[in-house]
Write an enzyme that holds these catalytic residues in place. Structure first.
Site, PDB file in Angstrom:
ATOM      1  CG  ASP A   1      81.248  62.017  17.055  1.00 40.37           C
ATOM      2  OD1 ASP A   1      80.143  61.790  17.565  1.00 40.37           O
ATOM      3  OD2 ASP A   1      82.163  62.622  17.641  1.00 40.37           O
ATOM      4  CG  ASP A   2      83.344  62.466  12.210  1.00 42.22           C
ATOM      5  OD1 ASP A   2      82.925  63.445  12.847  1.00 42.22           O
ATOM      6  OD2 ASP A   2      84.507  62.049  12.294  1.00 42.22           O
TER       7      ASP A   2
ATOM      8  CG  HIS B   1      80.386  66.195  14.847  1.00 40.87           C
ATOM      9  ND1 HIS B   1      80.928  66.435  16.084  1.00 40.87           N
ATOM     10  CD2 HIS B   1      81.358  65.545  14.148  1.00 40.87           C
ATOM     11  CE1 HIS B   1      82.173  65.950  16.127  1.00 40.87           C
ATOM     12  NE2 HIS B   1      82.463  65.423  14.969  1.00 40.87           N
TER      13      HIS B   1
ATOM     14  CG  HIS C   1      84.846  67.370  11.482  1.00 34.99           C
ATOM     15  ND1 HIS C   1      86.131  67.235  11.939  1.00 34.99           N
ATOM     16  CD2 HIS C   1      84.097  66.499  12.202  1.00 34.99           C
ATOM     17  CE1 HIS C   1      86.150  66.301  12.887  1.00 34.99           C
ATOM     18  NE2 HIS C   1      84.930  65.841  13.069  1.00 34.99           N
TER      19      HIS C   1
ATOM     20  CG  HIS D   1      84.571  58.339  14.684  1.00 35.78           C
ATOM     21  ND1 HIS D   1      85.161  57.938  15.858  1.00 35.78           N
ATOM     22  CD2 HIS D   1      84.634  59.699  14.658  1.00 35.78           C
ATOM     23  CE1 HIS D   1      85.599  59.009  16.511  1.00 35.78           C
ATOM     24  NE2 HIS D   1      85.287  60.087  15.815  1.00 35.78           N
TER      25      HIS D   1
END
Ligand code: ZN
Length: 203
Positions: free
Chosen positions: A33-34, A84, A88, A171
């Protein structure tokens, strides 16, 4: 207290979301993620490439827009990309229309098919409005983003918690220890007879 798996309430709240692939086969699903991130992504891609294992990247729209070359590299190497959100956002603190606009804005840089809500938080209304997306959550979270937790403990949690069909969230950020522990984790899992795949289209 840290939870390493979603509680039973999560499945009740998000019955259509994906936490784990239903299978008895020893297959694991790495997700990051991210990202993308100029420090982290190349390291992760190197390790994944070395072992020829699949992975899915749930990218932030803002980062994907900033680093198109990294996005191209991830795509070129055949990995799957998920959405995603752009900024955020926390679904519990964002009104539904703002939230949907943020996800749609991220679609053009990431995916319009598969979505992972930041923090795993989504209201019922938001979930309804996002019904064209597959919502992908996770079976194991290893706190790789938490410096206080420590990389050895993150690695230990991964080793202890894997089971057939586990979706693992790590991540793709400069702060995460994922790129320090990924190599050893993959070696461990392969040694236990697991293989790695990308989130399937149908489940
Ligand atoms: Zn996130």
């Amino acid at each position: 207290m840290r939870l390493y798996r979603p509680g039973f309430l999560a499945g009740f709240l998000y019955p259509e979301a994906l936490f784990r692939i239903k299978t008895t086969a020893k297959v694991l699903y790495l997700t990051f993620d991210d990202g993308p991130d100029p420090v982290s992504s190349p390291k992760l891609l190197d390790i994944l490439g070395k072992f020829h294992v699949g992975a899915t990247f749930f990218c932030n729209g803002s980062e994907a827009e900033k680093y198109p070359d990294l996005m191209n590299e991830i795509r070129k190497r055949g990995y799957l990309i998920g959405n995603h959100g752009y900024d955020h956002r926390d679904g519990w603190k964002t009104n539904p229309m703002d939230y949907i606009n943020d996800v749609n804005r991220a679609s053009q840089f990431t995916s319009d098919k598969m979505f992972r809500p930041p923090y795993g938080r989504l209201s019922m209304k938001q979930k309804k409005l996002l019904r064209s997306f597959k919502i992908v959550l996770w079976d194991i979270i290893a706190y790789d983003f938490d410096k206080a937790f420590g990389s050895r403990r993150s690695l230990g949690k991964l080793k202890n918690k894997i089971r057939p069909g586990s979706i693992i969230v790590l991540h793709d950020t400069a702060l995460s220890c994922a790129n320090e522990i990924l190599d050893e984790f993959i070696v461990f899992a392969l040694g236990k007879g697991y293989r790695f795949d990308m989130i399937p289209d149908f489940y």
